[in-house]
Design a protein around this motif. Structure first.
Motif, PDB file in Angstrom:
ATOM      1  N   GLN A   4      76.016  30.509  11.083  1.00 19.69           N
ATOM      2  CA  GLN A   4      74.714  30.630  10.717  1.00 19.69           C
ATOM      3  C   GLN A   4      73.831  29.494  11.094  1.00 19.69           C
ATOM      4  O   GLN A   4      74.261  28.584  10.881  1.00 19.69           O
ATOM      5  CB  GLN A   4      74.770  31.074   9.268  1.00 19.69           C
ATOM      6  N   ILE A   5      72.579  29.745  11.560  1.00 18.63           N
ATOM      7  CA  ILE A   5      71.610  28.724  11.732  1.00 18.63           C
ATOM      8  C   ILE A   5      70.577  28.854  10.862  1.00 18.63           C
ATOM      9  O   ILE A   5      69.884  29.911  10.945  1.00 18.63           O
ATOM     10  CB  ILE A   5      71.260  28.764  13.320  1.00 18.63           C
ATOM     11  N   CYS A   6      69.947  27.746  10.384  1.00 14.41           N
ATOM     12  CA  CYS A   6      68.953  27.855   9.301  1.00 14.41           C
ATOM     13  C   CYS A   6      67.606  27.844  10.383  1.00 14.41           C
ATOM     14  O   CYS A   6      67.389  26.801  11.152  1.00 14.41           O
ATOM     15  CB  CYS A   6      68.877  26.577   8.602  1.00 14.41           C
ATOM     16  N   VAL A   7      66.705  28.861  10.223  1.00 18.64           N
ATOM     17  CA  VAL A   7      65.525  28.992  10.945  1.00 18.64           C
ATOM     18  C   VAL A   7      64.109  29.035  10.465  1.00 18.64           C
ATOM     19  O   VAL A   7      63.384  28.849  10.860  1.00 18.64           O
ATOM     20  CB  VAL A   7      65.770  30.470  11.938  1.00 18.64           C
ATOM     21  N   GLY A   8      64.443  28.858   8.966  1.00 16.95           N
ATOM     22  CA  GLY A   8      63.096  28.803   8.386  1.00 16.95           C
ATOM     23  C   GLY A   8      63.321  28.621   6.960  1.00 16.95           C
ATOM     24  O   GLY A   8      64.402  28.613   6.433  1.00 16.95           O
ATOM     25  N   ALA A   9      62.254  28.352   6.062  1.00 12.25           N
ATOM     26  CA  ALA A   9      62.321  28.270   4.598  1.00 12.25           C
ATOM     27  C   ALA A   9      61.250  28.899   3.970  1.00 12.25           C
ATOM     28  O   ALA A   9      59.986  28.828   4.875  1.00 12.25           O
ATOM     29  CB  ALA A   9      62.516  26.853   4.202  1.00 12.25           C
ATOM     30  N   ILE A  10      61.474  29.109   2.647  1.00 12.28           N
ATOM     31  CA  ILE A  10      60.281  29.875   2.024  1.00 12.28           C
ATOM     32  C   ILE A  10      59.773  28.787   1.193  1.00 12.28           C
ATOM     33  O   ILE A  10      60.129  28.040   0.380  1.00 12.28           O
ATOM     34  CB  ILE A  10      60.748  30.860   1.077  1.00 12.28           C
ATOM     35  N   LYS A  23      58.032  28.543   6.490  1.00  7.91           N
ATOM     36  CA  LYS A  23      58.152  27.434   7.353  1.00  7.91           C
ATOM     37  C   LYS A  23      59.220  27.966   8.512  1.00  7.91           C
ATOM     38  O   LYS A  23      59.834  28.329   8.104  1.00  7.91           O
ATOM     39  CB  LYS A  23      58.494  26.183   6.805  1.00  7.91           C
ATOM     40  N   SER A  24      58.835  27.844   9.670  1.00  3.82           N
ATOM     41  CA  SER A  24      59.540  28.350  10.826  1.00  3.82           C
ATOM     42  C   SER A  24      60.077  27.156  11.396  1.00  3.82           C
ATOM     43  O   SER A  24      59.368  26.103  11.859  1.00  3.82           O
ATOM     44  CB  SER A  24      58.853  29.139  11.956  1.00  3.82           C
ATOM     45  N   PHE A  25      61.535  26.924  11.776  1.00  5.91           N
ATOM     46  CA  PHE A  25      62.026  25.948  12.346  1.00  5.91           C
ATOM     47  C   PHE A  25      62.508  26.339  13.642  1.00  5.91           C
ATOM     48  O   PHE A  25      63.256  25.694  14.310  1.00  5.91           O
ATOM     49  CB  PHE A  25      63.321  25.771  11.574  1.00  5.91           C
ATOM     50  N   THR A  26      62.079  27.509  14.138  1.00  2.00           N
ATOM     51  CA  THR A  26      62.305  27.779  15.638  1.00  2.00           C
ATOM     52  C   THR A  26      61.512  27.219  16.623  1.00  2.00           C
ATOM     53  O   THR A  26      60.131  26.723  16.215  1.00  2.00           O
ATOM     54  CB  THR A  26      62.278  29.351  15.796  1.00  2.00           C
ATOM     55  N   SER A  27      61.809  27.013  17.906  1.00  2.00           N
ATOM     56  CA  SER A  27      61.194  26.261  18.860  1.00  2.00           C
ATOM     57  C   SER A  27      59.752  26.822  19.131  1.00  2.00           C
ATOM     58  O   SER A  27      58.731  26.529  19.488  1.00  2.00           O
ATOM     59  CB  SER A  27      61.841  26.013  20.234  1.00  2.00           C
ATOM     60  N   ILE A  32      60.555  33.509  15.027  1.00  2.00           N
ATOM     61  CA  ILE A  32      61.316  33.726  13.590  1.00  2.00           C
ATOM     62  C   ILE A  32      61.347  35.195  13.326  1.00  2.00           C
ATOM     63  O   ILE A  32      62.624  35.494  12.691  1.00  2.00           O
ATOM     64  CB  ILE A  32      60.832  32.884  12.404  1.00  2.00           C
ATOM     65  N   ALA A  33      60.458  35.912  13.208  1.00  3.32           N
ATOM     66  CA  ALA A  33      60.558  37.434  12.829  1.00  3.32           C
ATOM     67  C   ALA A  33      61.640  38.077  13.950  1.00  3.32           C
ATOM     68  O   ALA A  33      62.122  39.227  13.403  1.00  3.32           O
ATOM     69  CB  ALA A  33      59.138  37.936  12.901  1.00  3.32           C
ATOM     70  N   ASP A  34      61.755  37.663  15.047  1.00  2.00           N
ATOM     71  CA  ASP A  34      62.409  38.410  15.903  1.00  2.00           C
ATOM     72  C   ASP A  34      63.992  38.435  15.573  1.00  2.00           C
ATOM     73  O   ASP A  34      64.859  39.125  16.062  1.00  2.00           O
ATOM     74  CB  ASP A  34      62.443  37.734  17.479  1.00  2.00           C
ATOM     75  N   ILE A  49      61.292  40.448   8.088  1.00  2.00           N
ATOM     76  CA  ILE A  49      60.380  39.531   7.981  1.00  2.00           C
ATOM     77  C   ILE A  49      59.013  40.316   8.905  1.00  2.00           C
ATOM     78  O   ILE A  49      59.394  40.766   9.756  1.00  2.00           O
ATOM     79  CB  ILE A  49      60.248  38.193   8.423  1.00  2.00           C
ATOM     80  N   GLN A  50      57.784  40.377   8.104  1.00  2.00           N
ATOM     81  CA  GLN A  50      56.662  40.642   8.789  1.00  2.00           C
ATOM     82  C   GLN A  50      55.571  39.736   8.762  1.00  2.00           C
ATOM     83  O   GLN A  50      55.013  39.258   7.664  1.00  2.00           O
ATOM     84  CB  GLN A  50      55.879  42.062   8.457  1.00  2.00           C
ATOM     85  N   LEU A  51      55.209  38.852   9.949  1.00  4.07           N
ATOM     86  CA  LEU A  51      54.352  37.705   9.852  1.00  4.07           C
ATOM     87  C   LEU A  51      52.892  38.590   9.536  1.00  4.07           C
ATOM     88  O   LEU A  51      52.459  39.416  10.449  1.00  4.07           O
ATOM     89  CB  LEU A  51      54.431  36.847  10.980  1.00  4.07           C
TER      90      LEU A  51
END
Length: 168
Positions: A4-10, A23-27, A32-34, A49-51
Motif C-alpha cells: 500500500q502506498i500513501c497517495v493523499g490525506a484528508i 491533499k494529494s501526494f501523487t505526481s 488521486i481519484a483514478d 473519490i469525486q474531486l
C-alpha cells in the motif's frame, strides 16, 4: 516493499455539505481519484473519490459515506492508501517514498551513516531525513544525484556522497 502506498490525506471538512479538503501526494495531483477506492492505513475504511474543485493546497472532494461536516471533520488527518499495483510504473530513477524509508545509508567508502527515517519535500526537491546511531538529531541530506548517486531498493541500501562535514 509496501503493498500500500500513501497517495493523499484528508485535511478536514470543506464547507457544511460533507465535502473534505484533500491533499494529494501523487505526481499528477488530480490522478488521486483514478486510484480509488482508497483505504485508510489499517484498511478499515474504503472511499470512492469525486474531486469537486481545486482549492489552495489540494482539492475539495466528496467521499463515499461522508455526508455531513461532522463526518468530514472526523476524518481529519486520515491518510489514504492505494494498492501499489494500481499506481503507474516508475522510471528507473524514481522511487515511492515508502520504499526509501528504513533503507541503510552508506558513504562511498562503505561506512554506514544511518537509516532513512522520512522523505521530506518542502517545494524545491526531496530531502532524506537520516537518523544516525547515538545521535538524537536527524541529518537532512538533499535527495539529488550528486548527494545520493546510488539507490538499491532490492539490496536495502543507499550510497551517499554527502557535502563535507554534514555527518561530522
Amino acid at each position: 516493499m509496501n503493498d500500500q502506498i500513501c497517495v493523499g490525506a484528508i485535511a478536514g471538512a470543506f464547507g457544511v455539505q460533507g465535502e473534505v479538503r484533500l491533499k494529494s501526494f501523487t505526481s499528477d495531483p488530480e490522478a488521486i481519484a483514478d486510484y480509488a477506492p482508497l483505504t485508510t492505513e489499517d484498511g478499515s475504511q474504503s472511499f470512492e473519490i469525486q474531486l469537486t474543485r481545486a482549492i489552495p493546497q489540494g482539492f475539495a472532494a466528496r467521499l463515499t459515506g461522508v455526508r455531513s461536516k461532522e463526518d468530514a471533520d472526523a476524518l481529519k488527518g486520515i491518510r489514504l492508501f492505494a494498492p501499489r499495483d494500481r499506481l503507474p510504473s516508475l522510471l528507473d530513477d524514481e522511487y515511492y517514498h515508502a520504499d526509501l524509508i528504513g533503507l541503510a545509508v552508506y558513504d562511498t567508502g562503505g561506512v554506514e551513516l544511518g537509516r532513512v527515517r522520512a522523505v521530506l519535500n518542502h517545494g524545491a526537491s526531496d530531502i532524506l531525513e537520516i537518523t544516525t546511531p547515538g545521535n538524537s538529531a536527524a541529518i537532512l541530506l538533499p535527495f539529488t544525484l550528486a548527494a545520493v548517486p546510488t539507490v538499491d531498493i532490492s539490496a536495502g541500501r543507499i550510497v551517499a556522497d554527502p557535502p563535507e562535514g554534514l555527518f561530522d
